[in-house]
Design a protein around this motif. Structure first.
Motif, mmCIF file in Angstrom:
data_model
loop_
_atom_site.group_PDB
_atom_site.id
_atom_site.type_symbol
_atom_site.label_atom_id
_atom_site.label_comp_id
_atom_site.label_asym_id
_atom_site.label_seq_id
_atom_site.Cartn_x
_atom_site.Cartn_y
_atom_site.Cartn_z
ATOM 1 N N LEU A 131 0.663 -1.085 0.315
ATOM 2 C CA LEU A 131 -0.032 -0.091 -0.316
ATOM 3 C C LEU A 131 0.822 0.732 0.565
ATOM 4 C CD1 LEU A 131 -2.741 -1.399 2.583
ATOM 5 C CD2 LEU A 131 -2.986 -0.944 -0.033
ATOM 6 N N ASP A 132 1.607 1.267 0.920
ATOM 7 C CA ASP A 132 3.041 2.590 0.774
ATOM 8 C C ASP A 132 3.491 2.650 -0.443
ATOM 9 O OD1 ASP A 132 2.594 2.871 3.140
ATOM 10 O OD2 ASP A 132 4.244 1.848 4.549
ATOM 11 N N GLU A 133 3.950 2.027 -1.422
ATOM 12 C CA GLU A 133 4.462 1.547 -2.831
ATOM 13 C C GLU A 133 3.607 2.275 -3.496
ATOM 14 O OE1 GLU A 133 7.801 1.165 -3.417
ATOM 15 O OE2 GLU A 133 8.040 1.225 -1.375
ATOM 16 N N GLY A 134 2.380 2.361 -3.185
ATOM 17 C CA GLY A 134 0.977 2.729 -4.301
ATOM 18 C C GLY A 134 0.710 1.742 -5.541
ATOM 19 N N LEU A 135 0.515 0.304 -4.470
ATOM 20 C CA LEU A 135 -0.412 -0.601 -5.047
ATOM 21 C C LEU A 135 -1.360 -1.156 -3.802
ATOM 22 C CD1 LEU A 135 2.420 -2.607 -5.700
ATOM 23 C CD2 LEU A 135 1.943 -2.145 -7.084
ATOM 24 N N SER A 136 -3.294 -1.037 -4.872
ATOM 25 C CA SER A 136 -3.901 -1.577 -4.191
ATOM 26 C C SER A 136 -4.098 -3.362 -4.602
ATOM 27 C CB SER A 136 -5.033 -1.208 -4.976
ATOM 28 O OG SER A 136 -5.154 -0.255 -5.224
ATOM 29 N N VAL A 137 -3.929 -3.841 -3.251
ATOM 30 C CA VAL A 137 -4.181 -5.064 -2.820
ATOM 31 C C VAL A 137 -5.918 -5.979 -3.702
ATOM 32 C CG1 VAL A 137 -4.199 -7.432 -2.135
ATOM 33 C CG2 VAL A 137 -2.588 -5.238 -1.221
ATOM 34 N N VAL A 138 -5.450 -6.744 -4.866
ATOM 35 C CA VAL A 138 -6.965 -6.679 -5.109
ATOM 36 C C VAL A 138 -6.828 -8.557 -4.723
ATOM 37 C CG1 VAL A 138 -7.724 -8.222 -7.181
ATOM 38 C CG2 VAL A 138 -5.992 -6.039 -7.418
ATOM 39 N N SER A 139 -6.113 -9.549 -4.147
ATOM 40 C CA SER A 139 -6.443 -10.718 -3.636
ATOM 41 C C SER A 139 -5.042 -11.132 -3.270
ATOM 42 C CB SER A 139 -6.743 -11.824 -5.254
ATOM 43 O OG SER A 139 -6.099 -12.108 -5.532
ATOM 44 N N CYS A 140 -5.249 -11.960 -1.700
ATOM 45 C CA CYS A 140 -4.080 -12.495 -1.101
ATOM 46 C C CYS A 140 -4.847 -13.895 -0.605
ATOM 47 C CB CYS A 140 -4.148 -11.918 0.051
ATOM 48 S SG CYS A 140 -2.718 -12.472 0.307
ATOM 49 N N VAL A 141 -3.757 -14.748 -1.095
ATOM 50 C CA VAL A 141 -4.310 -15.870 -1.496
ATOM 51 C C VAL A 141 -3.461 -17.324 -0.473
ATOM 52 C CG1 VAL A 141 -5.261 -18.806 -2.882
ATOM 53 C CG2 VAL A 141 -6.209 -15.459 -3.657
ATOM 54 N N SER A 142 -3.305 -17.468 0.484
ATOM 55 C CA SER A 142 -2.477 -18.845 0.669
ATOM 56 C C SER A 142 -2.472 -19.896 1.142
ATOM 57 C CB SER A 142 -2.659 -18.475 2.329
ATOM 58 O OG SER A 142 -2.458 -16.593 2.711
ATOM 59 N N SER A 143 -2.167 -20.567 0.249
ATOM 60 C CA SER A 143 -2.385 -22.510 0.735
ATOM 61 C C SER A 143 -1.102 -22.502 1.213
ATOM 62 C CB SER A 143 -2.561 -22.319 -0.879
ATOM 63 O OG SER A 143 -1.445 -21.738 -1.490
ATOM 64 N N ASN A 152 0.008 -16.110 -2.068
ATOM 65 C CA ASN A 152 0.132 -15.258 -3.311
ATOM 66 C C ASN A 152 -1.375 -13.623 -3.210
ATOM 67 O OD1 ASN A 152 -1.039 -14.313 -6.259
ATOM 68 N ND2 ASN A 152 -0.111 -16.182 -6.620
ATOM 69 N N ILE A 153 -0.067 -12.853 -3.902
ATOM 70 C CA ILE A 153 -0.800 -11.316 -3.788
ATOM 71 C C ILE A 153 -0.891 -10.755 -4.625
ATOM 72 C CG2 ILE A 153 -0.566 -9.566 -2.352
ATOM 73 C CD1 ILE A 153 1.366 -10.852 -0.247
ATOM 74 N N GLN A 154 -2.100 -10.110 -5.547
ATOM 75 C CA GLN A 154 -2.591 -9.854 -5.812
ATOM 76 C C GLN A 154 -2.830 -8.225 -6.567
ATOM 77 O OE1 GLN A 154 -2.652 -10.874 -9.609
ATOM 78 N NE2 GLN A 154 -1.519 -12.838 -8.928
ATOM 79 N N SER A 155 -1.962 -7.058 -7.010
ATOM 80 C CA SER A 155 -1.608 -6.032 -7.312
ATOM 81 C C SER A 155 -1.418 -5.602 -8.170
ATOM 82 C CB SER A 155 -1.154 -6.057 -5.580
ATOM 83 O OG SER A 155 0.522 -5.898 -6.149
ATOM 84 N N GLU A 156 -2.660 -3.999 -8.148
ATOM 85 C CA GLU A 156 -3.020 -3.044 -8.958
ATOM 86 C C GLU A 156 -2.127 -1.871 -8.707
ATOM 87 O OE1 GLU A 156 -6.306 -3.725 -11.263
ATOM 88 O OE2 GLU A 156 -7.604 -2.846 -8.874
ATOM 89 N N VAL A 157 -1.719 -1.009 -9.083
ATOM 90 C CA VAL A 157 -1.533 0.294 -9.311
ATOM 91 C C VAL A 157 -2.798 0.857 -8.991
ATOM 92 C CG1 VAL A 157 0.015 2.242 -10.411
ATOM 93 C CG2 VAL A 157 1.101 -0.127 -10.992
ATOM 94 N N ARG A 158 -2.277 1.984 -7.574
ATOM 95 C CA ARG A 158 -3.353 2.560 -7.190
ATOM 96 C C ARG A 158 -3.914 3.942 -8.170
ATOM 97 N NH1 ARG A 158 -3.029 2.380 -1.280
ATOM 98 N NH2 ARG A 158 -1.046 4.056 -1.717
ATOM 99 N N ASN A 159 -2.741 4.840 -8.402
ATOM 100 C CA ASN A 159 -2.703 6.026 -9.604
ATOM 101 C C ASN A 159 -1.714 6.081 -10.728
ATOM 102 O OD1 ASN A 159 -0.587 7.196 -8.236
ATOM 103 N ND2 ASN A 159 -1.752 7.736 -7.052
ATOM 104 N N THR A 160 -2.070 6.570 -11.979
ATOM 105 C CA THR A 160 -1.021 6.512 -13.015
ATOM 106 C C THR A 160 -0.195 7.319 -12.528
ATOM 107 O OG1 THR A 160 -2.176 8.776 -13.660
ATOM 108 C CG2 THR A 160 -2.861 6.672 -14.937
#
Length: 196
Positions: A131-143, A152-160
């Motif tokens: 989050l501090d790096e400017g990413l939004s966490v979309v999903s977090c799956v643990s197995s 496994n953490i899927q993230s996307e950039v919050r702003n351009t």
């Protein structure tokens, strides 16, 4: 007389069938998400939505199974390479691996740990760093598989403005965070055990 009796039996059978169909239809509706049945009136519409929903779930399950299998292969590969290159007295931090790579959504972070050190993994700190790096966490799956825990953490950039995230730099930050946090937790744990 026989015809009348037969007709009455037929009516009763048909009435029972309609009641059973109504109960089954009601049960089906209760299993579907609200957005699938909202505004739809006919049974045919609901059946069609149920089919679409089941197909969507099957596709999701297939994708998740494929992702899980890929992660297990990565973990096995990492475990094999670390076991062949390290001595038997490796530290707990040697059992932690961090991979940062592009994904369909944005950036994928895969953290694999030996199950012994899983409890020392600061997953909340990892998510906070993303989050501090400017990413939004979309999903977090643990197995867990083969003595390995995989996150496994899927993230996307919050702003351009922060679209140019350096993945190797992010990987190093995450590795430092995971390694330092795990080491300090291990020290706290061993100090606590000694005190008791």
């Amino acid at each position: 007389m026989k015809k009348k009796k037969k007709k009455m039996e037929h009516r009763e059978t048909e009435r029972q069938r309609r009641l059973e169909m109504t109960a089954l239809y009601k049960d089906l509706r209760s299993k579907l998400p609200l957005e699938c049945i909202q505004g739809k009136r006919s049974i045919c519409d609901h059946m069609s939505e149920a089919i679409n929903y089941i197909k969507h779930k099957e596709k999701t399950i297939k994708e998740l199974s494929e992702r899980r299998d890929r992660l297990i292969k990565i973990c096995r590969r990492n475990n094999n390479s670390s076991s062949s290159s390290s001595s038997s007295s490796c530290s707990e931090n040697d059992n932690i691996n961090v991979i940062v790579q592009p994904s369909r959504v944005g950036i994928e972070v895969v953290i694999s740990t030996n199950l012994r050190v899983r409890s020392m993994l600061p997953l909340s700190s990892v998510l906070e760093l993303l989050l501090d790096e400017g990413l939004s966490v979309v999903s977090c799956v643990s197995s867990n598989a083969n003595e390995t825990s995989v996150h496994n953490i899927q993230s996307e950039v919050r702003n351009t403005h922060q679209a140019n995230i350096e993945m190797s730099e992010l990987q190093q930050k995450l590795m430092n965070l995971v390694t330092v946090s795990s080491a300090s937790r291990a020290n706290l744990s061993s100090n606590f055990d000694l005190a008791n």
